[in-house]
Design a protein around this motif. Structure first.
Motif, mmCIF file in Angstrom:
data_model
loop_
_atom_site.group_PDB
_atom_site.id
_atom_site.type_symbol
_atom_site.label_atom_id
_atom_site.label_comp_id
_atom_site.label_asym_id
_atom_site.label_seq_id
_atom_site.Cartn_x
_atom_site.Cartn_y
_atom_site.Cartn_z
ATOM 1 N N CYS A 1 0.853 -1.190 0.000
ATOM 2 C CA CYS A 1 0.000 0.000 0.000
ATOM 3 C C CYS A 1 0.887 1.238 0.000
ATOM 4 N N CYS B 1 1.240 1.712 5.760
ATOM 5 C CA CYS B 1 0.105 0.799 5.877
ATOM 6 C C CYS B 1 0.601 -0.599 5.525
ATOM 7 N N CYS C 1 -6.848 -1.735 -1.140
ATOM 8 C CA CYS C 1 -5.884 -2.186 -0.140
ATOM 9 C C CYS C 1 -6.535 -3.255 0.730
ATOM 10 N N CYS D 1 -6.446 -0.868 4.553
ATOM 11 C CA CYS D 1 -7.101 0.435 4.690
ATOM 12 C C CYS D 1 -8.153 0.602 3.585
HETATM 13 ZN ZN LIG Z 1 -3.515 0.493 2.877
#
Ligand SMILES: [Zn+2]
Length: 192
Positions: free
Chosen positions: A49, A58, A77, A80
């Motif tokens: 990510c 992330c 993702c 997230c």
């Molecule tokens: Zn992410």
């Protein structure tokens, strides 16, 4: 939702700022993964990510999906809420779809660290077949899985060795040497 058109991030001028350049690289890698992998099903690639909430990367990976030509590639993702679509990817330099059918050979699944997958993505000299192998690498828990036949693996190792030999930067050369060692002594699981 990030809606993007490949035509808008091709051939960026030299003075393009870093963030725009990194986004273009991120999106072109998503196209490579989506076109290297199977059509019609969403799968979790090894691509990290791009988001950094609270200055920490992330930990998610890009889940990519491609249906037919003419329809945008979708991505999101695994952790997230980052997501988007990319249109006009067909027949671009990042389109790794096979141009012809080949006989399927038995592939082994090779477990590799994510750093090795990242180093493979950075290889500059890969041919399209090897590029397809590299961008088909899947994320699985804390590691990545490379599915390759013995012949594929030999070719990929050859590219890694060639690039390590011609790499003038000592640190990058050591990184490639580590990749070479990992691929030469792989932890294999029987795959199908
Ligand atoms: Zn992410």
């Amino acid at each position: 939702m990030l809606v993007s058109d490949l035509n808008h991030f091709l051939d960026l001028p030299q003075d393009t700022p870093g963030p725009a350049r990194r986004l273009a690289e991120h999106l072109s890698n998503i196209i490579r993964a989506a076109t290297a992998g199977d059509v019609g099903t969403a799968w979790e690639s090894a691509l990290p990510c791009r988001r950094r909430p609270a200055n920490r990367r992330c930990p998610g990976r890009m889940i990519v999906a491609r249906t037919e030509a003419g329809a945008p590639i979708r991505w999101h993702c695994s952790v997230c809420d980052d997501e988007g679509v990319i249109s006009n990817w067909e027949d671009s330099a990042f389109d790794l779809r096979r141009r012809q059918l080949i006989l399927a050979e038995a592939a082994s699944e090779i477990v590799i660290p994510h750093e090795v997958a990242a180093a493979l993505r950075d290889l500059q000299l890969l041919d399209t077949d090897c590029e397809r192998l590299v961008f088909r690498i899947r994320a699985h828990n804390d590691h990545a899985i490379l599915a390759a036949t013995d012949n594929d693996l030999d070719e990929l190792i050859g590219f890694v060795a060639a690039e390590a030999n011609s790499e003038p930067n000592r640190r990058r050369q050591q990184r490639l040497d580590a990749v070479f060692d990992t691929l030469n002594t792989p932890a294999r699981t029987p795959g199908g």
